[in-house]
Design a protein around this motif. Structure first.
Motif, PDB file in Angstrom:
ATOM      1  N   GLU A 188      -8.493   1.311  -3.935  1.00 50.68           N
ATOM      2  CA  GLU A 188      -7.898  -0.713  -4.586  1.00 50.68           C
ATOM      3  C   GLU A 188      -8.437  -0.196  -6.167  1.00 50.68           C
ATOM      4  O   GLU A 188      -8.738  -0.209  -6.378  1.00 50.68           O
ATOM      5  CB  GLU A 188      -9.098  -1.165  -3.601  1.00 50.68           C
ATOM      6  CG  GLU A 188      -8.867  -1.494  -2.525  1.00 50.68           C
ATOM      7  CD  GLU A 188      -9.816  -2.211  -1.928  1.00 50.68           C
ATOM      8  OE1 GLU A 188     -10.399  -2.966  -2.190  1.00 50.68           O
ATOM      9  OE2 GLU A 188      -9.664  -2.675  -0.574  1.00 50.68           O
TER      10      GLU A 188
ATOM     11  N   ARG B 112      -7.773   7.022   6.797  1.00 47.17           N
ATOM     12  CA  ARG B 112      -7.075   7.516   5.302  1.00 47.17           C
ATOM     13  C   ARG B 112      -8.490   6.212   4.376  1.00 47.17           C
ATOM     14  O   ARG B 112      -9.066   5.782   5.246  1.00 47.17           O
ATOM     15  CB  ARG B 112      -5.574   6.105   5.085  1.00 47.17           C
ATOM     16  CG  ARG B 112      -4.788   6.734   5.772  1.00 47.17           C
ATOM     17  CD  ARG B 112      -4.298   8.360   5.121  1.00 47.17           C
ATOM     18  NE  ARG B 112      -3.189   8.354   5.695  1.00 47.17           N
ATOM     19  CZ  ARG B 112      -1.833   8.760   5.011  1.00 47.17           C
ATOM     20  NH1 ARG B 112      -1.724   9.077   3.357  1.00 47.17           N
ATOM     21  NH2 ARG B 112      -1.023   9.427   5.569  1.00 47.17           N
TER      22      ARG B 112
ATOM     23  N   ARG C   1     -12.002   2.784   0.517  1.00 48.00           N
ATOM     24  CA  ARG C   1     -12.501   1.685   1.151  1.00 48.00           C
ATOM     25  C   ARG C   1     -12.271   3.218   2.689  1.00 48.00           C
ATOM     26  O   ARG C   1     -11.033   3.608   1.997  1.00 48.00           O
ATOM     27  CB  ARG C   1     -12.366   0.831   1.520  1.00 48.00           C
ATOM     28  CG  ARG C   1     -13.506  -0.700   0.379  1.00 48.00           C
ATOM     29  CD  ARG C   1     -12.337  -2.012   1.314  1.00 48.00           C
ATOM     30  NE  ARG C   1     -12.465  -2.340  -0.573  1.00 48.00           N
ATOM     31  CZ  ARG C   1     -13.559  -3.375  -0.007  1.00 48.00           C
ATOM     32  NH1 ARG C   1     -14.711  -2.679   0.654  1.00 48.00           N
ATOM     33  NH2 ARG C   1     -14.177  -4.182  -1.362  1.00 48.00           N
ATOM     34  N   ARG C   2     -12.512   3.499   3.899  1.00 47.28           N
ATOM     35  CA  ARG C   2     -11.691   3.755   5.102  1.00 47.28           C
ATOM     36  C   ARG C   2     -11.317   2.854   5.479  1.00 47.28           C
ATOM     37  O   ARG C   2     -11.421   1.645   5.779  1.00 47.28           O
ATOM     38  CB  ARG C   2     -13.371   4.209   5.853  1.00 47.28           C
ATOM     39  CG  ARG C   2     -14.508   5.526   5.288  1.00 47.28           C
ATOM     40  CD  ARG C   2     -15.478   5.788   5.671  1.00 47.28           C
ATOM     41  NE  ARG C   2     -16.120   6.559   6.582  1.00 47.28           N
ATOM     42  CZ  ARG C   2     -17.659   5.932   5.088  1.00 47.28           C
ATOM     43  NH1 ARG C   2     -17.608   5.005   5.059  1.00 47.28           N
ATOM     44  NH2 ARG C   2     -18.602   7.003   4.993  1.00 47.28           N
ATOM     45  N   GLN C   3      -9.723   3.473   5.856  1.00 50.09           N
ATOM     46  CA  GLN C   3      -9.220   2.874   7.300  1.00 50.09           C
ATOM     47  C   GLN C   3      -8.443   3.844   7.759  1.00 50.09           C
ATOM     48  O   GLN C   3      -7.490   3.970   7.313  1.00 50.09           O
ATOM     49  CB  GLN C   3      -8.616   2.011   6.211  1.00 50.09           C
ATOM     50  CG  GLN C   3      -7.195   1.185   7.604  1.00 50.09           C
ATOM     51  CD  GLN C   3      -6.264   0.023   6.692  1.00 50.09           C
ATOM     52  OE1 GLN C   3      -4.630   0.409   6.320  1.00 50.09           O
ATOM     53  NE2 GLN C   3      -6.650  -1.659   5.938  1.00 50.09           N
ATOM     54  N   GLY C   4      -9.277   3.675   9.091  1.00 52.30           N
ATOM     55  CA  GLY C   4      -8.635   4.763   9.736  1.00 52.30           C
ATOM     56  C   GLY C   4      -9.208   6.762   9.545  1.00 52.30           C
ATOM     57  O   GLY C   4     -10.025   6.770   9.099  1.00 52.30           O
TER      58      GLY C   4
ATOM     59  N   LEU D 186      -7.745   4.195   1.685  1.00 56.14           N
ATOM     60  CA  LEU D 186      -7.459   2.705   0.340  1.00 56.14           C
ATOM     61  C   LEU D 186      -8.287   2.835  -0.739  1.00 56.14           C
ATOM     62  O   LEU D 186      -9.496   3.203  -0.830  1.00 56.14           O
ATOM     63  CB  LEU D 186      -8.074   1.857   1.201  1.00 56.14           C
ATOM     64  CG  LEU D 186      -7.332   1.444   2.316  1.00 56.14           C
ATOM     65  CD1 LEU D 186      -7.840  -0.105   2.635  1.00 56.14           C
ATOM     66  CD2 LEU D 186      -5.589   2.265   2.459  1.00 56.14           C
TER      67      LEU D 186
ATOM     68  N   ALA E 173      -3.152   4.555  -0.051  1.00 61.49           N
ATOM     69  CA  ALA E 173      -3.951   5.251   1.211  1.00 61.49           C
ATOM     70  C   ALA E 173      -3.661   5.936   1.048  1.00 61.49           C
ATOM     71  O   ALA E 173      -2.676   6.749   1.447  1.00 61.49           O
ATOM     72  CB  ALA E 173      -2.819   4.293   2.142  1.00 61.49           C
TER      73      ALA E 173
ATOM     74  N   THR F 134      -2.366  -0.046  -4.060  1.00 62.29           N
ATOM     75  CA  THR F 134      -3.709   0.096  -3.079  1.00 62.29           C
ATOM     76  C   THR F 134      -3.079   0.876  -2.818  1.00 62.29           C
ATOM     77  O   THR F 134      -1.997   1.742  -2.417  1.00 62.29           O
ATOM     78  CB  THR F 134      -4.270  -1.078  -2.113  1.00 62.29           C
ATOM     79  OG1 THR F 134      -4.709  -1.978  -2.141  1.00 62.29           O
ATOM     80  CG2 THR F 134      -4.435   0.036  -1.667  1.00 62.29           C
TER      81      THR F 134
ATOM     82  N   THR G 298       0.663  -0.948   0.148  1.00 60.49           N
ATOM     83  CA  THR G 298      -0.116   0.066  -0.253  1.00 60.49           C
ATOM     84  C   THR G 298       0.407   1.237  -0.217  1.00 60.49           C
ATOM     85  O   THR G 298       2.078   1.333   0.487  1.00 60.49           O
ATOM     86  CB  THR G 298      -0.916  -0.160   1.537  1.00 60.49           C
ATOM     87  OG1 THR G 298      -1.804  -1.210   1.232  1.00 60.49           O
ATOM     88  CG2 THR G 298      -2.137   1.259   1.242  1.00 60.49           C
TER      89      THR G 298
END
Length: 353
Positions: A114, A110, A105-108, A112, A121, A119, A2
């Motif tokens: 894809e 950040r 997508r949500r990740q904390g 993401l 961030a 990928t 990533t």
């Protein structure tokens, strides 16, 4: 693996390039991911005779005026594609081509992004995928049994492809009028133009600049709580560019009401009237290409994502423009996309601080 980055711009057409220009000016780290193999966005895939509604001077992205096309008052699509190619080179925009984004997508802290090439961030995302990749086909009775050729605006190229054929063109907007006029003027096909409601032509002296002004005034009125001006829709649906005007005035561009159904070989109306058809060209518009944002669960039942300006109401790290007036006045046009791109870049700067 990533890769971290401040901003990912999804889409390398005119909206993505305008975003890149303003992000570059503000010193923000970004990358533009684009599905196309070559520059030019949707302009490299239009029909041969397509021209802008406005002179080059009123069809420019921020920072770089479009040069006039020799011998043309209204530049053609190939000239626009060349301009966009030059634009991204001039500003050294970091575009990664042949890259399709499947999901955001949500990740904390950040988002993401894809893609089929990896990928990213990102701290913020600009979605500028437009509508050209999502042509809309209406659910018309008999469409599944029609044995002739069916195509959408995105597939039309030239009247020579329909020489000697009976062609039904469906749609009361600019693409329907222009393609019907293109076919009628060439005289190689028997053309039937059908519309859901009678065509509404704008005054002959109105071009894209006036449309941009109308869209801007409409949005300003709504934002200020003033009476709705009606925007572009109040002026009409069809810009009377020279070929359309010539065919209309010569009686070659007369619309019939929308047919009721298709048979295997024709279009049929309720009164029993039929028009034989070898091909149907659906000039029936587009929908925003937003499937990559589905994991964020932001869309309403109508298919739009609620925005405050360009920023998604329920995900402030996401900005959208280039889809229509709901993401900025005339934001799907060359002249109109600069302002929402500038506003988005400024808001992202504040977010990153």
């Amino acid at each position: 693996m990533t890769r971290p980055v401040d901003v990912v711009v999804i889409g390398g057409g005119q909206a993505g390039l305008a975003a890149g220009y303003h992000l570059r000016r503000l010193g923000i780290e970004f990358v533009i991911l684009d599905t196309q193999a070559a520059p030019g966005g949707a302009w490299q895939h239009t029909w041969d005779s397509l021209h802008l509604f406005s002179p080059a001077a009123y069809s420019s992205l921020p920072g770089r005026p479009m040069p006039p096309q020799p011998g043309q008052t209204y530049p053609d699509a190939s000239h626009v594609a060349d301009y966009l190619t030059d634009y991204e080179k001039r500003y050294h925009l970091p575009i990664q081509r042949n890259t399709r984004v499947g999901a955001v997508r949500r990740q904390g802290d950040r988002l993401l992004v894809e893609a089929d090439t990896g990928t990213w961030a990102a701290r913020a995302v600009i979605s500028a995928t437009g509508t050209w990749s999502r042509p809309f086909l209406p659910a018309v009775a008999g469409r599944d049994i029609f044995t002739g050729r069916q195509l959408h605006t995105v597939n039309y190229r030239s009247p020579t492809d329909f020489a000697g054929q009976r062609v039904v063109v469906v749609g009361a907007g600019n693409s329907g009028a222009q393609i019907a006029a293109d076919l009628a003027l060439a005289g190689e096909a028997e053309v039937t133009w059908v519309t859901q409601r009678p065509p509404r032509y704008l005054a002959d002296d109105i071009d894209g600049r006036a449309l941009f002004d109308a869209a801007t005034a409409h949005r300003q009125a709504l934002n200020a709580g003033r009476t709705d001006t009606g925007g572009v829709a109040s002026l009409g649906d069809i810009v009377a560019i020279p070929p359309v005007r010539a065919d209309r005035d010569a009686g070659l561009l007369t619309a019939q009401p929308m047919f009721t159904r298709l048979t295997a070989t024709s279009a049929r109306w309720d009164d029993g009237h039929e028009a034989g058809a070898d091909a149907v060209i659906w000039c029936t518009g587009f929908r925003p290409a937003l499937a990559h944002l589905a994991p964020l669960n932001l869309r309403t039942p109508r298919g739009h994502i609620p925005t405050d300006g360009t920023r998604a109401v329920d995900e402030p790290r996401l900005h959208l423009f280039g889809y229509g007036d709901w993401t900025g006045p005339a934001s799907a046009t060359l002249i109109g996309v600069g302002r929402p791109a500038r506003d988005a870049a400024r808001q992202i700067t504040e977010l990153l601080q």
